[in-house]
Design a protein around this motif. Structure first.
Motif, PDB file in Angstrom:
ATOM      1  N   VAL A 131       0.839  -1.202   0.000  1.00 21.61           N
ATOM      2  CA  VAL A 131       0.000   0.000   0.000  1.00 21.61           C
ATOM      3  C   VAL A 131       0.876   1.255   0.000  1.00 21.61           C
ATOM      4  CG1 VAL A 131      -1.613   1.321   1.416  1.00 21.61           C
ATOM      5  CG2 VAL A 131      -2.013  -1.103   1.015  1.00 21.61           C
ATOM      6  N   ILE A 188       2.264   1.825  -3.436  1.00 18.49           N
ATOM      7  CA  ILE A 188       1.233   2.327  -4.362  1.00 18.49           C
ATOM      8  C   ILE A 188       0.970   3.808  -4.084  1.00 18.49           C
ATOM      9  CG2 ILE A 188      -1.150   2.069  -5.148  1.00 18.49           C
ATOM     10  CD1 ILE A 188      -0.995  -0.877  -4.254  1.00 18.49           C
ATOM     11  N   VAL A 189       0.865   4.167  -2.786  1.00 19.23           N
ATOM     12  CA  VAL A 189       0.609   5.570  -2.446  1.00 19.23           C
ATOM     13  C   VAL A 189       1.764   6.446  -2.947  1.00 19.23           C
ATOM     14  CG1 VAL A 189       0.381   7.209  -0.541  1.00 19.23           C
ATOM     15  CG2 VAL A 189      -0.894   5.069  -0.496  1.00 19.23           C
ATOM     16  N   LEU A 228       3.789   5.895  -5.474  1.00 21.61           N
ATOM     17  CA  LEU A 228       3.709   6.012  -6.928  1.00 21.61           C
ATOM     18  C   LEU A 228       2.561   6.934  -7.327  1.00 21.61           C
ATOM     19  CD1 LEU A 228       4.508   2.329  -7.888  1.00 21.61           C
ATOM     20  CD2 LEU A 228       5.880   4.336  -8.471  1.00 21.61           C
ATOM     21  N   LEU A 229       1.466   6.882  -6.556  1.00 24.39           N
ATOM     22  CA  LEU A 229       0.340   7.780  -6.815  1.00 24.39           C
ATOM     23  C   LEU A 229       0.785   9.235  -6.660  1.00 24.39           C
ATOM     24  CD1 LEU A 229      -3.208   7.067  -5.402  1.00 24.39           C
ATOM     25  CD2 LEU A 229      -2.436   9.365  -5.812  1.00 24.39           C
ATOM     26  N   GLY A 285       2.725  10.278  -9.504  1.00 24.39           N
ATOM     27  CA  GLY A 285       1.799  10.577 -10.602  1.00 24.39           C
ATOM     28  C   GLY A 285       1.257  11.990 -10.473  1.00 24.39           C
ATOM     29  N   LEU A 286       0.888  12.364  -9.249  1.00 23.07           N
ATOM     30  CA  LEU A 286       0.368  13.712  -9.006  1.00 23.07           C
ATOM     31  C   LEU A 286       1.411  14.755  -9.393  1.00 23.07           C
ATOM     32  CD1 LEU A 286      -1.988  15.351  -7.780  1.00 23.07           C
ATOM     33  CD2 LEU A 286      -0.773  15.294  -5.614  1.00 23.07           C
ATOM     34  N   MET A 306       3.789  14.395 -11.545  1.00 22.45           N
ATOM     35  CA  MET A 306       3.911  14.401 -13.003  1.00 22.45           C
ATOM     36  C   MET A 306       2.782  15.190 -13.637  1.00 22.45           C
ATOM     37  SD  MET A 306       4.680  10.893 -14.983  1.00 22.45           S
ATOM     38  CE  MET A 306       5.087   9.966 -13.546  1.00 22.45           C
ATOM     39  N   GLU A 307       1.606  15.112 -12.994  1.00 29.57           N
ATOM     40  CA  GLU A 307       0.432  15.800 -13.521  1.00 29.57           C
ATOM     41  C   GLU A 307       0.584  17.313 -13.375  1.00 29.57           C
ATOM     42  OE1 GLU A 307      -1.955  13.741 -14.756  1.00 29.57           O
ATOM     43  OE2 GLU A 307      -2.971  15.497 -15.532  1.00 29.57           O
ATOM     44  N   LEU A 308       1.191  17.743 -12.256  1.00 27.91           N
ATOM     45  CA  LEU A 308       1.261  19.174 -11.968  1.00 27.91           C
ATOM     46  C   LEU A 308       2.469  19.836 -12.611  1.00 27.91           C
ATOM     47  CD1 LEU A 308       0.170  19.059  -8.228  1.00 27.91           C
ATOM     48  CD2 LEU A 308      -1.200  19.709 -10.211  1.00 27.91           C
ATOM     49  N   PRO A 357       4.782  20.091 -15.805  1.00 23.47           N
ATOM     50  CA  PRO A 357       4.901  19.640 -17.190  1.00 23.47           C
ATOM     51  C   PRO A 357       6.201  18.858 -17.367  1.00 23.47           C
ATOM     52  CG  PRO A 357       4.392  21.964 -17.071  1.00 23.47           C
ATOM     53  CD  PRO A 357       4.682  21.519 -15.677  1.00 23.47           C
ATOM     54  N   PHE A 414      12.183   7.555  -8.711  1.00 22.92           N
ATOM     55  CA  PHE A 414      11.193   6.766  -9.442  1.00 22.92           C
ATOM     56  C   PHE A 414      11.769   5.385  -9.784  1.00 22.92           C
ATOM     57  CE2 PHE A 414       8.806   5.406 -13.195  1.00 22.92           C
ATOM     58  CZ  PHE A 414       7.504   5.651 -12.795  1.00 22.92           C
ATOM     59  N   THR A 428      -1.872   9.603 -16.901  1.00 19.54           N
ATOM     60  CA  THR A 428      -1.336   9.740 -15.547  1.00 19.54           C
ATOM     61  C   THR A 428      -2.482   9.767 -14.533  1.00 19.54           C
ATOM     62  OG1 THR A 428       0.460  11.012 -16.498  1.00 19.54           O
ATOM     63  CG2 THR A 428       0.226  11.106 -14.125  1.00 19.54           C
ATOM     64  N   PHE A 431      -3.894   6.375 -14.135  1.00 22.75           N
ATOM     65  CA  PHE A 431      -3.009   5.583 -13.274  1.00 22.75           C
ATOM     66  C   PHE A 431      -3.277   5.900 -11.807  1.00 22.75           C
ATOM     67  CE2 PHE A 431       0.922   6.031 -10.780  1.00 22.75           C
ATOM     68  CZ  PHE A 431       1.252   4.689 -10.635  1.00 22.75           C
ATOM     69  N   MET A 432      -3.387   7.221 -11.503  1.00 18.36           N
ATOM     70  CA  MET A 432      -3.630   7.613 -10.108  1.00 18.36           C
ATOM     71  C   MET A 432      -4.978   7.072  -9.616  1.00 18.36           C
ATOM     72  SD  MET A 432      -2.232  11.454 -10.634  1.00 18.36           S
ATOM     73  CE  MET A 432      -2.882  12.165  -9.149  1.00 18.36           C
ATOM     74  N   PRO A 486      -1.274  21.090 -16.936  1.00 16.52           N
ATOM     75  CA  PRO A 486      -0.348  21.397 -18.024  1.00 16.52           C
ATOM     76  C   PRO A 486       0.001  20.135 -18.810  1.00 16.52           C
ATOM     77  CG  PRO A 486       0.787  21.425 -15.902  1.00 16.52           C
ATOM     78  CD  PRO A 486      -0.661  21.260 -15.608  1.00 16.52           C
TER      79      PRO A 486
END
Lengths: 415, 263
Positions: free
Chosen positions: A79, A82-83, A85-86, A89-90, A92-94, A96, A123, B208, B211-212, B255
């Protein structure tokens, strides 16, 4: 009596601290030596790394009854990973993501690897840790194989195989774009430094073809030239639906020629390569009752074929450029040591030659269907098969999960 | 005559009324066998009407109506109610039928009040036999997770007046089934991406977020497999659903360019 931190058996707090430590070490390594270079895992190094991973997993399985391995293969660590990596991901999302860092002194986020996250040390370490934990967990269950374990095994082994092929195979993967002129044969690709690289495959472009959709009509502001599509809507040409509306104008499609040429002000159907879509339109103003009739055409690549319909002092009716429906390259693929293949490359329909896949990639967008060259993407991916097997296992696991969801719940409630 | 969005209100509003009436009848305290039958009949009539609209619309467009946000909302409204109806029949939770009817109606209302630009053109990259299963399977997963989230909220609200274990087991079922569908949708997308542009995963913003979303549900599934049922675990479901909604609508907020932008 409550258990103290780091006192056996370990649980969630130890997992959180352990994963945090991995991430911290990763960031320190990142600052010290820069990004993790997945290219180092190029064959045969990836096989060596895989052997190390397999050895660690086997060691874990051998010591499966020890408290440490139980914790490694346990849910708290899973767990926490996974958290983590989550959260990556966040991030990576925020932030660019960049394909690679430029040579100039980058800012702190870039030096920490946050702008090239999937090749950063934290990573990569999390990825390795996940593989070890996942591998031991799956193998432990494999040793106690029973029908009830099938869903678990499909999901965990499938994911492990997919993750291994994706990470360890990344360095062996090669993606290049080959530019071929109509009627020519090409076997070289050019990298960013314009250096030629010879491919084991040559491609002759016999012909490039494109089909287009009937285009849209929109109203343009005559003063500003602005397209009013977003406020007034548009009229999608469709001979099956000849009536419609844009803003305050009722539009009727009187005639539509998908491939037309203009001769002395009149449009007529023609199969010429330079031909353009043309529509004869009657527009009626719903408030004033004014009626305008005439031809509208986007003109394609011939300025003389272009035509608009003036509606009033402020507005024009125009035709947008048609969107591509299908484009394809009629090619001959010549492998270095094999027989030539005559085929058609099309979007969503790649052709496989050995470990290479060849894709329709691009064309001269400004010329559209008149493009006199085409680009193919050549992808070399020897790790595709294990990845596909992993995905197959996961698909079976997912189907069984969807089928058995209720049963798993009942079993748990009975416990 | 071919069908278009102009005809949508005349079919969607009666369908929504059928669904709401079925939900109210099912929740009615003084339930007679007749009212149960009537609720079933109304629910099925609404489903038939709405499915007929989608089928006729598909025929009129000459392509599956899966391209714009408005079009995906059509499927969501249908599958949300369908999933609600099937689970109501399976587990006999009348409130679920009413809730799924209300949420499905809300999606219909969005489509009525905010019609979006529609076009018949489908880009070459979207012309794949994997397109329809990829999107529909995701939408089924979304609908199941939607109901699981409603259940989790009910559980959190009613916690003080006693814990409903049956409801928790029911939510677990939905999450497991939904995760199965989510994985299938993701794998189909990966296979399709490999066919279309040579890579099965490219970390674009929608991928992404997907995935989350998957990771969050995975956390729930793992913690529940330990038998945990505290509030922290239940709260994962609304949080995961928030990620799901972001991956569905919110890709443009972040973005980076996405291959998944709707237009």
């Amino acid at each position: 009596m409550t258990r103290k931190l780091w006192q056996s058996p370990w649980g969630a707090p130890e997992a959180a601290l352990f994963v945090a430590a991995i991430i911290l070490v990763g960031f320190l390594l990142q600052l010290a030596v820069g990004s993790f270079d997945f290219a180092l895992l190029h064959y045969p190094a990836n096989l060596v790394a895989l052997a190390v991973l397999a050895g660690l997993t086997a060691l874990g399985v051998r010591m499966r009854n020890s408290l440490l391995v139980r914790w490694l293969a346990g849910i708290p660590l899973a767990v926490t990973l996974i958290v983590a990596l989550l959260l990556f991901g966040l991030c990576m999302e925020l932030m660019p993501q960049l394909p690679r860092l430029s040579a100039q002194t980058p800012d702190l986020s870039a030096r920490l690897g946050l702008r090239t996250l999937t090749s950063s040390w934290p990573f990569a370490l999390l990825y390795g840790m996940t593989l070890i934990a996942l591998g031991i967990t799956a193998c432990k269950r494999l040793l106690r194989f029973s029908r009830r374990n099938i869903i678990f095994l499909c999901n965990h082994l499938g994911l492990w195989l997919l993750l291994v092929s994706a990470g360890f195979g990344a360095a062996d993967m090669l993606r290049v774009v080959m530019h071929v002129d109509t009627g020519k044969t090409e076997w070289r690709v050019f990298n960013e430094a314009s250096a030629a690289l010879e491919m084991p495959i040559a491609i002759t472009l016999n012909k490039f073809t494109m089909e287009e959709y009937p285009p849209n009509l929109t109203i343009i502001d005559r003063q500003t030239g602005a397209d009013l599509k977003n406020t007034q809507g548009f009229f999608q040409i469709d001979p099956k639906r000849p009536a419609g509306r844009i803003g305050e104008w009722a539009i009727t499609l009187d005639d539509y020629l998908h491939t037309a040429v203009r001769v002395r002000g009149e449009y007529s159907a023609s199969p010429m390569p330079e031909s353009t879509p043309a529509a004869k339109i009657t527009a009626r103003n719903l408030h004033t009752g004014a009626i305008r009739t005439g031809w509208v055409s986007s003109g394609g690549n011939v300025p003389e074929f272009f035509s608009v319909l003036p509606l009033d002092d402020a507005h024009l009716l125009t035709m947008a450029q048609p969107e591509p429906k299908r484009y394809a390259s009629d090619v001959t693929i010549i492998p270095k040591d094999g027989v030539p293949i005559d085929t058609t490359l099309e979007v969503n329909k790649p052709v496989a030659v050995g470990h290479w896949m060849i894709y329709q990639y691009g064309y001269e967008a400004a010329l559209g269907k008149l493009s006199n060259w085409s680009e193919m993407e050549l992808v070399y991916d020897p790790w595709l098969l294990p990845a596909q097997i992993g995905m197959g296992f996961m698909a079976v696991g997912a189907l069984l999960l969807a089928w058995n969801g209720a049963n798993m719940g009942q079993r748990r409630s009975a416990r | 005559m071919s069908l278009s969005w102009n005809e949508f209100p005349f079919i969607a509003l009666p369908a929504a009324l059928c669904w709401l009436a079925a939900g109210l009848l099912a929740c009615c305290r003084a339930r007679s066998p007749r009212s149960v039958y009537l609720a079933d009949a109304l629910a099925l009539i609404g489903i038939a009407l709405f499915s007929a609209f989608i089928a006729a619309f598909w025929h009129a467009l000459a392509r599956p109506p899966l391209r714009t946000m408005g079009e995906t909302r059509l499927w969501y409204a249908l599958f949300l109610f369908l999933a609600g109806y099937v689970t109501y029949r399976r587990w006999n939770y009348p409130w679920l039928l009413l809730l799924s009817a209300v949420v499905a109606t809300a999606f219909i209302a969005i489509n009525l009040l905010k019609p979006e630009i529609h076009s018949i053109a489908l880009k070459p990259a979207l012309q794949s036999f994997l397109f329809i299963p990829h999107v529909i399977i995701y939408i089924i997963a979304y609908a199941l997770f939607g109901i699981a989230t409603l259940g989790a909220c009910a559980l959190l609200i009613r916690r003080r007046s006693g814990f409903d274990h049956q409801l928790l087991i029911f939510i677990d079922n939905l999450v497991h089934i939904g995760f199965g569908f989510l994985t299938l949708g993701l794998l189909l997308g990966a296979v399709w991406a490999k066919e279309a542009w040579g890579h099965y995963w490219s970390w674009d913003p929608k991928e992404t977020l997907a995935f989350m979303t998957g990771a969050a549900y995975l956390v729930y599934i793992h913690l529940r497999s330990q038998g945990r049922e505290d509030n922290i675990v239940i709260w994962i479901l609304p949080a995961a659903f928030l990620l799901l909604l972001l991956s569905w609508f919110g890709t443009a907020l972040f973005p980076g360019s996405s291959l998944h932008l709707y237009f």
